[in-house]
Design a protein around this motif. Structure first.
Motif, PDB file in Angstrom:
ATOM      1  N   ASP A  20       0.835  -1.219  -0.007  1.00 61.52           N
ATOM      2  CA  ASP A  20       0.031   0.143  -0.031  1.00 61.52           C
ATOM      3  C   ASP A  20       0.849   1.377   0.002  1.00 61.52           C
ATOM      4  O   ASP A  20       0.538   2.346  -0.572  1.00 61.52           O
ATOM      5  N   HIS A  21       2.036   1.187   0.558  1.00 59.74           N
ATOM      6  CA  HIS A  21       2.809   2.364   0.781  1.00 59.74           C
ATOM      7  C   HIS A  21       4.219   2.238  -0.045  1.00 59.74           C
ATOM      8  O   HIS A  21       5.373   2.076   0.648  1.00 59.74           O
ATOM      9  N   ASP A  22       4.077   1.962  -1.408  1.00 56.12           N
ATOM     10  CA  ASP A  22       5.415   1.703  -2.010  1.00 56.12           C
ATOM     11  C   ASP A  22       6.054   3.034  -2.362  1.00 56.12           C
ATOM     12  O   ASP A  22       6.918   2.985  -3.438  1.00 56.12           O
ATOM     13  N   ASP A  23       5.976   4.051  -1.700  1.00 56.91           N
ATOM     14  CA  ASP A  23       6.787   5.150  -1.894  1.00 56.91           C
ATOM     15  C   ASP A  23       8.238   5.198  -1.200  1.00 56.91           C
ATOM     16  O   ASP A  23       8.796   6.240  -1.307  1.00 56.91           O
ATOM     17  N   GLY A  24       8.471   4.116  -0.438  1.00 55.67           N
ATOM     18  CA  GLY A  24       9.726   3.987   0.201  1.00 55.67           C
ATOM     19  C   GLY A  24       9.790   4.967   1.351  1.00 55.67           C
ATOM     20  O   GLY A  24      10.723   5.082   1.795  1.00 55.67           O
ATOM     21  N   LYS A  25       8.824   5.299   2.095  1.00 55.19           N
ATOM     22  CA  LYS A  25       8.805   6.200   3.046  1.00 55.19           C
ATOM     23  C   LYS A  25       8.106   5.232   4.346  1.00 55.19           C
ATOM     24  O   LYS A  25       7.791   6.094   5.432  1.00 55.19           O
ATOM     25  N   LEU A  26       8.071   4.183   4.313  1.00 53.58           N
ATOM     26  CA  LEU A  26       7.576   3.258   5.429  1.00 53.58           C
ATOM     27  C   LEU A  26       8.842   2.888   6.512  1.00 53.58           C
ATOM     28  O   LEU A  26       9.755   2.252   5.976  1.00 53.58           O
ATOM     29  N   TYR A  27       8.650   3.228   7.400  1.00 52.91           N
ATOM     30  CA  TYR A  27       9.903   2.913   8.398  1.00 52.91           C
ATOM     31  C   TYR A  27       9.199   1.660   9.665  1.00 52.91           C
ATOM     32  O   TYR A  27       7.934   1.685   9.673  1.00 52.91           O
TER      33      TYR A  27
END
Length: 107
Positions: A20-27
């Motif tokens: 769902d959050h493939d923007d690389g901003k998931l930590y």
């Protein structure tokens, strides 16, 4: 790229969040809050996904860090993304899409 040897409900939750959050901003901590699982479950899953080359990660640079400790950001590799979609379609076929509703206050 190897298959996941053990697939738990927590693993599927983490894969959904990463899809769902493939923007690389998931930590890591954000993922734990999104999926409602303890860090003791989520971080080993993330490490296993990296070891199997389903995911990649990078450390936040000091310029990016607003406050607190540096964050490690995660995203699925192209092969991991395809495998995750296939696995989720097989294991959770009743769901349409992989839409997450983060808990209130999670950015």
């Amino acid at each position: 790229m190897a298959d996941l040897p053990r697939v738990t409900a927590a693993t599927l939750d983490v894969l959904e969040a990463l899809l769902d959050h493939d923007d690389g901003k998931l930590y890591g901590l954000k993922i734990t809050k999104m999926v409602g699982r303890p860090t003791g479950s989520v971080f080993p899953i993330l490490a296993r996904l990296e070891q199997l080359q389903w995911a990649t990660s990078y450390w936040e640079t000091t310029e990016q860090s607003a406050s607190g400790p540096r964050r490690r950001f995660y995203r699925l590799s192209p092969e991991g993304m395809a495998s995750a979609r296939s696995l989720l379609a097989e294991r959770r076929p009743a769901r349409r899409g992989f839409g997450w509703q983060p808990a209130p206050g999670i950015v």
